[in-house]
Scaffold this motif. Structure first.
Motif, PDB file in Angstrom:
ATOM      1  N   THR A 118      89.984 -18.308  67.449  1.00 62.08           N
ATOM      2  CA  THR A 118      91.057 -16.636  67.608  1.00 62.08           C
ATOM      3  C   THR A 118      90.215 -15.788  67.257  1.00 62.08           C
ATOM      4  O   THR A 118      90.260 -14.225  67.669  1.00 62.08           O
ATOM      5  N   LEU A 119      89.640 -15.946  65.752  1.00 66.89           N
ATOM      6  CA  LEU A 119      89.438 -14.602  64.981  1.00 66.89           C
ATOM      7  C   LEU A 119      87.644 -14.423  65.523  1.00 66.89           C
ATOM      8  O   LEU A 119      87.180 -13.416  65.591  1.00 66.89           O
ATOM      9  N   TRP A 120      86.431 -14.957  66.123  1.00 70.09           N
ATOM     10  CA  TRP A 120      85.748 -15.747  66.421  1.00 70.09           C
ATOM     11  C   TRP A 120      85.467 -14.459  67.943  1.00 70.09           C
ATOM     12  O   TRP A 120      85.152 -13.778  68.621  1.00 70.09           O
ATOM     13  N   LEU A 121      87.027 -14.783  68.497  1.00 68.32           N
ATOM     14  CA  LEU A 121      87.121 -13.782  69.913  1.00 68.32           C
ATOM     15  C   LEU A 121      87.139 -13.399  69.890  1.00 68.32           C
ATOM     16  O   LEU A 121      87.604 -11.625  70.530  1.00 68.32           O
ATOM     17  N   LEU A 122      88.317 -12.408  68.974  1.00 63.14           N
ATOM     18  CA  LEU A 122      88.475 -10.315  68.342  1.00 63.14           C
ATOM     19  C   LEU A 122      87.629 -10.226  68.086  1.00 63.14           C
ATOM     20  O   LEU A 122      87.691  -9.094  68.280  1.00 63.14           O
ATOM     21  N   PHE A 123      86.226 -10.736  66.945  1.00 67.12           N
ATOM     22  CA  PHE A 123      85.769 -10.015  66.571  1.00 67.12           C
ATOM     23  C   PHE A 123      84.594 -10.067  67.292  1.00 67.12           C
ATOM     24  O   PHE A 123      83.678  -8.922  67.050  1.00 67.12           O
ATOM     25  N   PHE A 124      84.225 -11.147  68.330  1.00 66.64           N
ATOM     26  CA  PHE A 124      82.762 -11.290  67.868  1.00 66.64           C
ATOM     27  C   PHE A 124      82.169 -11.786  69.595  1.00 66.64           C
ATOM     28  O   PHE A 124      81.551 -12.015  69.571  1.00 66.64           O
TER      29      PHE A 124
ATOM     30  N   TRP B  41      80.158 -17.290  62.360  1.00 62.35           N
ATOM     31  CA  TRP B  41      81.075 -18.809  62.783  1.00 62.35           C
ATOM     32  C   TRP B  41      81.811 -19.511  61.258  1.00 62.35           C
ATOM     33  O   TRP B  41      82.590 -19.583  61.602  1.00 62.35           O
ATOM     34  N   ILE B  42      80.816 -19.213  60.260  1.00 56.78           N
ATOM     35  CA  ILE B  42      80.723 -19.474  58.963  1.00 56.78           C
ATOM     36  C   ILE B  42      82.558 -19.275  58.528  1.00 56.78           C
ATOM     37  O   ILE B  42      83.006 -19.377  57.372  1.00 56.78           O
ATOM     38  N   GLY B  43      82.248 -17.152  58.850  1.00 60.12           N
ATOM     39  CA  GLY B  43      83.128 -17.143  58.299  1.00 60.12           C
ATOM     40  C   GLY B  43      84.068 -17.194  58.806  1.00 60.12           C
ATOM     41  O   GLY B  43      85.348 -17.024  58.029  1.00 60.12           O
ATOM     42  N   CYS B  44      84.226 -17.311  59.858  1.00 59.86           N
ATOM     43  CA  CYS B  44      85.873 -17.106  61.093  1.00 59.86           C
ATOM     44  C   CYS B  44      85.551 -18.377  60.470  1.00 59.86           C
ATOM     45  O   CYS B  44      87.286 -19.100  60.237  1.00 59.86           O
ATOM     46  N   GLY B  45      84.924 -19.670  60.592  1.00 57.59           N
ATOM     47  CA  GLY B  45      85.582 -20.692  60.249  1.00 57.59           C
ATOM     48  C   GLY B  45      86.448 -21.198  58.637  1.00 57.59           C
ATOM     49  O   GLY B  45      86.980 -21.849  58.651  1.00 57.59           O
ATOM     50  N   VAL B  46      84.973 -20.283  57.022  1.00 58.68           N
ATOM     51  CA  VAL B  46      86.549 -20.282  55.971  1.00 58.68           C
ATOM     52  C   VAL B  46      87.381 -19.973  55.996  1.00 58.68           C
ATOM     53  O   VAL B  46      88.612 -19.858  56.119  1.00 58.68           O
ATOM     54  N   ILE B  47      87.991 -19.214  57.033  1.00 52.79           N
ATOM     55  CA  ILE B  47      89.045 -17.642  56.970  1.00 52.79           C
ATOM     56  C   ILE B  47      89.715 -18.476  58.446  1.00 52.79           C
ATOM     57  O   ILE B  47      91.202 -18.383  57.548  1.00 52.79           O
ATOM     58  N   GLY B  48      89.603 -19.056  58.742  1.00 53.85           N
ATOM     59  CA  GLY B  48      90.947 -19.739  59.756  1.00 53.85           C
ATOM     60  C   GLY B  48      90.438 -21.245  58.130  1.00 53.85           C
ATOM     61  O   GLY B  48      92.136 -21.488  58.175  1.00 53.85           O
TER      62      GLY B  48
END
Length: 103
Positions: free
Chosen positions: A96-102, A51-58
């Motif tokens: 959205t990134l979280w849902l797509l990848f995890f 979630w940290i990676g998804c947050g930074v990319i978001g």
């Protein structure tokens, strides 16, 4: 006139007891939910939660959208306050990134 049992105030400790009973009944469920393995990235030998990676990319995607809005002069025409628009965009991209990848 006799007191009405439906309109009488509840005993002072009744709400506290009810809240405590609800908390005790949900505690095992919440504790068991923490036992599942969280998705993580191996970055230079250290595991970071996904979630940290998804947050930074978001955040980076929201900055890119802001630059795009400024470039096409759309930021001045937004109906909502900017303090709401960009955090909502950040959360949208993060989830959205979280849902797509995890998921």
């Amino acid at each position: 006139m006799p007191p009405n049992k439906w309109n009488s105030p509840s005993p002072p400790g009744r709400g506290i007891r009810r809240t405590a009973a609800a908390g005790v009944s949900f505690a095992p469920t919440l504790l068991a939910a923490g036992c599942s393995r969280a998705p993580s990235f191996n970055i230079l030998g250290s595991f970071f939660p996904a979630w940290i990676g998804c947050g930074v990319i978001g955040i980076l995607l929201a900055v890119a959208v802001r630059l795009f809005f400024v470039h096409i002069k759309l930021e001045d025409k937004l109906l909502w306050p900017l303090i709401l628009v960009y955090p909502c965009l950040t959360l949208f991209f993060t989830f959205t990134l979280w849902l797509l990848f995890f998921s």
